[in-house]
Scaffold this active site. Structure first.
Site, mmCIF file in Angstrom:
data_model
loop_
_atom_site.group_PDB
_atom_site.id
_atom_site.type_symbol
_atom_site.label_atom_id
_atom_site.label_comp_id
_atom_site.label_asym_id
_atom_site.label_seq_id
_atom_site.Cartn_x
_atom_site.Cartn_y
_atom_site.Cartn_z
ATOM 1 N N TYR A 174 0.827 -1.212 0.000
ATOM 2 C CA TYR A 174 0.000 0.000 0.000
ATOM 3 C C TYR A 174 0.863 1.266 0.000
ATOM 4 C CZ TYR A 174 -4.044 -2.964 1.182
ATOM 5 O OH TYR A 174 -5.022 -3.910 1.169
ATOM 6 N N LYS A 232 3.311 -15.486 1.821
ATOM 7 C CA LYS A 232 3.219 -16.220 0.553
ATOM 8 C C LYS A 232 4.650 -16.531 0.134
ATOM 9 C CE LYS A 232 0.723 -17.751 -2.952
ATOM 10 N NZ LYS A 232 -0.104 -18.961 -2.819
ATOM 11 N N ASP A 271 -3.256 -18.178 1.227
ATOM 12 C CA ASP A 271 -4.417 -18.858 0.628
ATOM 13 C C ASP A 271 -4.964 -19.915 1.577
ATOM 14 O OD1 ASP A 271 -1.910 -19.882 0.116
ATOM 15 O OD2 ASP A 271 -2.384 -20.690 -1.859
ATOM 16 N N ASP A 314 -10.881 -8.509 8.077
ATOM 17 C CA ASP A 314 -12.305 -8.389 7.747
ATOM 18 C C ASP A 314 -12.974 -9.760 7.732
ATOM 19 O OD1 ASP A 314 -12.312 -5.694 7.595
ATOM 20 O OD2 ASP A 314 -13.056 -5.571 5.543
#
Ligand code: NAD
Length: 357
Positions: free
Chosen positions: A142, A191, A223, A251
């Protein structure tokens, strides 16, 4: 002990739920003989209306001089037409930046009393869910270099994920410290089978784990983690992860606990001045109607006692009071169920404060 708290009621339901958190804190102060000094700070749409900017300098100064910041919520339709750099949320971003808040801590607890609100099957929920997501907040993709350019296949866009060793060390320490106050297990999500930044992340996590012999560390790919949160959420204690993975997982974790109105959060930096706020927004649709659930705000005050003031017993007694009230079938409208007793914002706050005695 004496504590100075910067109080930001904010917009929408913010002031209503904040009143209830202050009521509970005053009760804690009187039971445990602490003096909480509250200084009201203007931030958000109300500050734009009265002072022309989302976080005026004098209000920011109060926060910087405080021991902790308690925040209701900011924003609302009234200010949606303003350009991005003048909107209420700007105040929050500035506050986080000035306090150096790089770690976002979001416990996701499903109380067995609220099992019906959870979308998962009861055999998966078992006795409830109690995990905590620690998300890196100021680095990663970000904040990395981003841009557009022409390529051989037309326009290209890119966002670069960069993490440095010290950034990862800081968030790792936060996660291990949080785990020490919980069940002493950290799952680091990355990851590393594909991303170089994840391989550095994993090796730094391993290094920092060496300083915390009492905490168990394991690793999981993002994942798989997204799937495991649905399949077997009770395997997790503390989850630590990057800015983007944490955005998504926190979330997902709050969704499986059913209600947005009851979850607290903390944003912490190097110092102890944390920002404590419920995960929900200013809920303009129910503002001023005595319908808002104050539990997320009250539990945010409990997190403040635990993480900024080291008052574990006091934090626990607030959490126990909330569980007891839910156990007595008392509900605000958002978590209402059949056969339950419906109360408004004020009554819920008062009942929780009374329950502390
Ligand atoms: P929201 O979280 O405010 O509301 C979503 C839904 O949940 C609404 O139906 C609302 O009534 C309900 N809800 C939220 N909190 C509740 C509570 N305590 N009790 C009962 N019901 C509750 O999200 P939104 O509607 O997308 O955003 C409204 C405003 O809040 C926007 O201006 C947004 O930018 C702002 N916002 C602020 C923050 C913050 O201050 N940190 C975070 C998110 C959104």
């Amino acid at each position: 002990m004496n504590f100075h708290i910067a109080v930001i009621p904010g917009d929408g339901i913010g002031p209503e739920i904040m009143d209830q958190a202050l009521l509970v804190l005053k009760e804690i102060g009187s039971i445990y003989h602490h003096e909480f000094r509250f200084s009201e700070v203007m931030m958000g749409g109300c500050a734009i209306d009265k002072k022309g900017e989302a976080l005026p300098q004098e209000d920011l100064t109060i926060c910087l001089k405080s021991d902790a910041v308690l925040l209701g919520a900011v924003g609302g339709e009234k200010w949606d037409h303003l350009p991005g750099d003048q909107r209420p949320e700007r105040g929050l971003l500035r506050l986080r930046k000035e306090l150096g808040s790089y770690a976002n801590i979001r416990p996701a607890v499903l109380y067995k009393e609220l099992k019906d609100a959870c979308p998962l099957k009861s055999e998966i929920i078992g006795e409830g869910i109690d995990l905590c997501v620690v998300r890196e907040l100021t680095g990663g993709i970000y904040f990395g270099e981003k841009g557009r350019r022409r390529g051989t296949m037309g326009e290209q866009a890119y966002d670069i994920e960069i993490y440095s060793e010290t950034e990862i060390e800081s968030i790792a320490r936060t996660a291990f410290e949080v785990a020490r106050k919980r069940n002493k297990k950290v799952t680091s999500i990355d990851k590393a089978n594909v991303l170089e930044s994840s391989r550095l992340w994993r090796s730094v996590m391993e290094k920092v784990a060496g300083e915390y012999d009492d905490v168990v560390l394991n690793h999981m790919y993002i994942d798989n983690a997204a799937m495991q949160l649905i399949k077997n959420p009770s395997q997790f204690d503390v989850i630590v992860t990057t800015n983007m993975f944490g955005d998504i997982l926190s979330d997902e974790a709050s969704m499986i606990t059913g209600s947005i109105g009851i979850l607290p959060s903390a944003s912490l930096g190097e110092g102890k001045i944390g920002i404590y706020e419920p995960i929900h927004g200013s809920a303009p649709d129910i503002a001023g109607l005595d319908l808002a659930n104050p539990i997320g705000m009250i539990l945010s005050a409990a997190m403040m006692l635990r993480y900024s003031f080291d008052l574990e017993s006091e934090a626990k007694s607030i959490e126990n009071a909330v569980v007891n009230i839910l156990g007595k079938n008392i509900r605000t409208r958002d978590i209402m169920g059949e056969g339950m007793h419906l109360v408004g914002t004020k009554e819920m706050g008062k009942l929780i404060a009374d329950e502390l005695r």
